[in-house]
Design a protein around this motif. Sequence first.
Motif, short mmCIF file in Angstrom:
data_model
loop_
_atom_site.label_atom_id
_atom_site.label_comp_id
_atom_site.label_asym_id
_atom_site.label_seq_id
_atom_site.Cartn_x
_atom_site.Cartn_y
_atom_site.Cartn_z
N VAL A 1 -60.83 24.54 -30.40
CA VAL A 1 -59.40 24.81 -30.52
C VAL A 1 -58.69 23.50 -30.83
O VAL A 1 -58.69 22.57 -30.01
N ARG A 2 -58.09 23.42 -32.00
CA ARG A 2 -57.48 22.17 -32.47
C ARG A 2 -56.04 22.45 -32.89
O ARG A 2 -55.78 23.36 -33.68
N MET A 3 -55.13 21.64 -32.35
CA MET A 3 -53.71 21.90 -32.55
C MET A 3 -52.96 20.62 -32.89
O MET A 3 -53.25 19.56 -32.33
N VAL A 4 -51.98 20.76 -33.80
CA VAL A 4 -51.05 19.68 -34.15
C VAL A 4 -49.65 20.22 -33.98
O VAL A 4 -49.31 21.27 -34.53
N LEU A 5 -48.82 19.50 -33.21
CA LEU A 5 -47.45 19.93 -32.94
C LEU A 5 -46.48 18.78 -33.14
O LEU A 5 -46.89 17.64 -33.38
N ASN A 6 -45.20 19.11 -33.01
CA ASN A 6 -44.15 18.10 -33.14
C ASN A 6 -43.87 17.46 -31.78
O ASN A 6 -43.70 18.17 -30.79
N HIS A 7 -43.79 16.14 -31.74
CA HIS A 7 -43.63 15.46 -30.46
C HIS A 7 -42.27 15.70 -29.82
O HIS A 7 -42.11 15.51 -28.61
N LYS A 8 -41.29 16.13 -30.61
CA LYS A 8 -39.96 16.37 -30.05
C LYS A 8 -39.87 17.71 -29.31
O LYS A 8 -38.91 17.94 -28.58
N TRP B 1 -44.50 23.84 -34.87
CA TRP B 1 -43.47 22.97 -34.32
C TRP B 1 -43.58 22.88 -32.80
O TRP B 1 -43.49 21.81 -32.22
N ALA B 2 -43.78 24.05 -32.14
CA ALA B 2 -43.72 24.06 -30.68
C ALA B 2 -44.44 25.27 -30.14
O ALA B 2 -44.72 26.24 -30.86
N ILE B 3 -44.74 25.22 -28.82
CA ILE B 3 -45.29 26.37 -28.10
C ILE B 3 -44.67 26.40 -26.71
O ILE B 3 -44.60 25.38 -26.03
N ASP C 1 -61.45 13.38 -32.02
CA ASP C 1 -62.88 13.40 -32.32
C ASP C 1 -63.64 14.37 -31.42
O ASP C 1 -64.85 14.57 -31.59
N ALA C 2 -62.95 14.95 -30.43
CA ALA C 2 -63.57 15.95 -29.56
C ALA C 2 -63.55 17.31 -30.25
O ALA C 2 -62.88 17.50 -31.27
N ARG C 3 -64.24 18.28 -29.68
CA ARG C 3 -64.30 19.60 -30.34
C ARG C 3 -62.97 20.35 -30.22
O ARG C 3 -62.65 21.19 -31.06
N SER C 4 -62.19 20.07 -29.17
CA SER C 4 -60.87 20.68 -29.00
C SER C 4 -59.86 19.60 -28.67
O SER C 4 -60.19 18.59 -28.04
N TYR C 5 -58.62 19.83 -29.09
CA TYR C 5 -57.55 18.87 -28.76
C TYR C 5 -56.20 19.49 -29.09
O TYR C 5 -56.10 20.46 -29.86
N ALA C 6 -55.16 18.93 -28.49
CA ALA C 6 -53.78 19.27 -28.82
C ALA C 6 -53.03 17.95 -28.94
O ALA C 6 -52.83 17.26 -27.95
N VAL C 7 -52.65 17.60 -30.16
CA VAL C 7 -52.00 16.31 -30.40
C VAL C 7 -50.63 16.54 -31.03
O VAL C 7 -50.33 17.62 -31.57
N VAL C 8 -49.79 15.53 -30.93
CA VAL C 8 -48.46 15.61 -31.53
C VAL C 8 -48.32 14.52 -32.59
O VAL C 8 -48.90 13.45 -32.49
N CYS C 9 -47.56 14.87 -33.62
CA CYS C 9 -47.23 13.89 -34.65
C CYS C 9 -45.94 13.19 -34.27
O CYS C 9 -44.95 13.84 -33.93
N ARG C 10 -45.96 11.87 -34.33
CA ARG C 10 -44.74 11.10 -34.12
C ARG C 10 -43.93 11.16 -35.39
O ARG C 10 -44.19 10.44 -36.35
N ASN C 11 -42.96 12.06 -35.42
CA ASN C 11 -42.19 12.36 -36.61
C ASN C 11 -43.09 13.04 -37.63
O ASN C 11 -43.75 14.01 -37.30
N GLY C 12 -43.19 12.55 -38.88
CA GLY C 12 -44.03 13.21 -39.86
C GLY C 12 -45.50 12.96 -39.63
O GLY C 12 -45.89 11.91 -39.10
N CYS C 13 -46.35 13.92 -40.03
CA CYS C 13 -47.80 13.75 -39.90
C CYS C 13 -48.39 13.06 -41.12
O CYS C 13 -49.13 12.09 -41.00
N SER D 1 -43.21 10.98 -44.37
CA SER D 1 -42.29 9.98 -43.86
C SER D 1 -42.25 9.95 -42.34
O SER D 1 -42.28 10.99 -41.68
N GLN D 2 -42.21 8.76 -41.78
CA GLN D 2 -42.07 8.61 -40.34
C GLN D 2 -40.64 8.88 -39.89
O GLN D 2 -40.34 8.85 -38.70
N LEU D 3 -39.75 9.17 -40.83
CA LEU D 3 -38.37 9.51 -40.50
C LEU D 3 -38.18 11.02 -40.43
O LEU D 3 -37.08 11.49 -40.16
N ALA D 4 -39.24 11.79 -40.65
CA ALA D 4 -39.12 13.24 -40.75
C ALA D 4 -39.77 13.93 -39.55
O ALA D 4 -39.95 13.34 -38.49
N ALA D 5 -40.13 15.18 -39.73
CA ALA D 5 -40.68 15.98 -38.63
C ALA D 5 -41.85 16.81 -39.11
O ALA D 5 -41.94 17.18 -40.29
N MET D 6 -42.76 17.11 -38.19
CA MET D 6 -43.83 18.07 -38.43
C MET D 6 -43.23 19.46 -38.25
O MET D 6 -42.87 19.85 -37.15
#
Length: 412
Positions: free
Chosen positions: A107-114, A86-88, A132-144, A147-152
């Motif tokens: 190092v690859r990370m997925v987090l919540n945008h909120k 969710w967060a760091i 597409d890079a070897r490392s990244y930290a991205v956020v999901c806009r709501n659900g990954c 539903s786009q109405l939910a949360a990661m």
Amino acid sequence: MTAVLSATVLAVVALATSTSAASSGATAGPQGLQRLAGAAIPFTPPPGAVFNRPSGTPEAKHRIINRIDSAIASTRRGSTIRIATWAIDIPKTTDRLVAAHRRGVNVRMVLNHKADSAQLRRLQRDLGTDIDARSYAVVCRNGCRGSQLAAMHAKFYLFSQAGRASKVVMVSSANLTQGGIFKGWNDLFTVVNNHRLYVGFRDVFTQMRTSQPAKTPYKIVTTPAGRFQARFYPRPGDGTRKTDPVYQDLTRVRCNGVRAGTGINGHTVVRVSMFYWTGLRGEVLARKLLALDNAGCIVKVIYGAPSPRVSAILRHRGKNDGIDVRDSRYDFNREGTVDERVHTKYMLVSGIFGTNRSASFVWTGSANWTKPSLRRADEVTLRIRSKGTHSHYLTNFRDAYRNGSRPTPYSN
């Protein structure tokens, strides 16, 4: 051999001390990062459960984050870390992730945008945001994946290699945050060298990073002999009990005639430690637990954030004096906010489950007992069939029962 063990102990102790002493402090700085980016430390994640104690010693508070930090620091060049959380907001953990990247670890990370934070922004600067890079930290806009109405809201940590272990899967109730250390009772369960489970988590992570709804977001991965089963949410459905996996699990519980070695005096025991428990779904699950108690099961509950209606259902005295309910919320300074409570989301069954009359099961992960956690959010639950694991979780439940909660009054 002694020299190797001594080096391992010293490296892990040094890492744990630095994390415990300054988890909320400044970053390591250029020289510190250069040191951290050097050779991987000689640490191998042990399989099984670890728990923190938010009101315990510094070591007890930091047990989970120290385990994750040590695993990060043990990765070698060319290996891959995948994290969904969710967060760091912990600088020391960010230091280790950035250092691993500089060491040549992917190092690859997925987090919540909120859950924006200085540490998330720092990771995006250092790792980038290109999936597409070897490392990244991205956020999901709501659900990954759902539903786009939910949360990661998933919380899992994958390591292709960490120390002498490969294909490491860590599932937790804890985010990489100060709150996970100081405010909530949390758990972390580790599985190592398990190809099927690791690939299942890796494939779900690969879907999550795109932030695009999956055609079939609900996915089950079961290992041979059924020792582990991962469930990845959301679980689309019509809102009925038939499409709620937790409710279906509870329908497989029988209360009387347990074989020796499990349960208590021939009765199945169901224990639940649940943070957020609300809404119609929460009420249905609460009524099912009450029905099991009425049928002769021994049911014990510790909750952290129930709705008033869920709390009232659980506290109904019922047929057999009712469920043993404990409230983990403490407001130590009496300013109107909760300072400590359970943040775990686990259920334990000892007794009859399905055709097994001496079963020992644990369900744990990120999913609260709410409708959004079932139908819309990115969540994961890991089921573990193991008497030893059940015993470890039982010890934690008893600790939180005695030292992190208090009884609630019954209603008639």
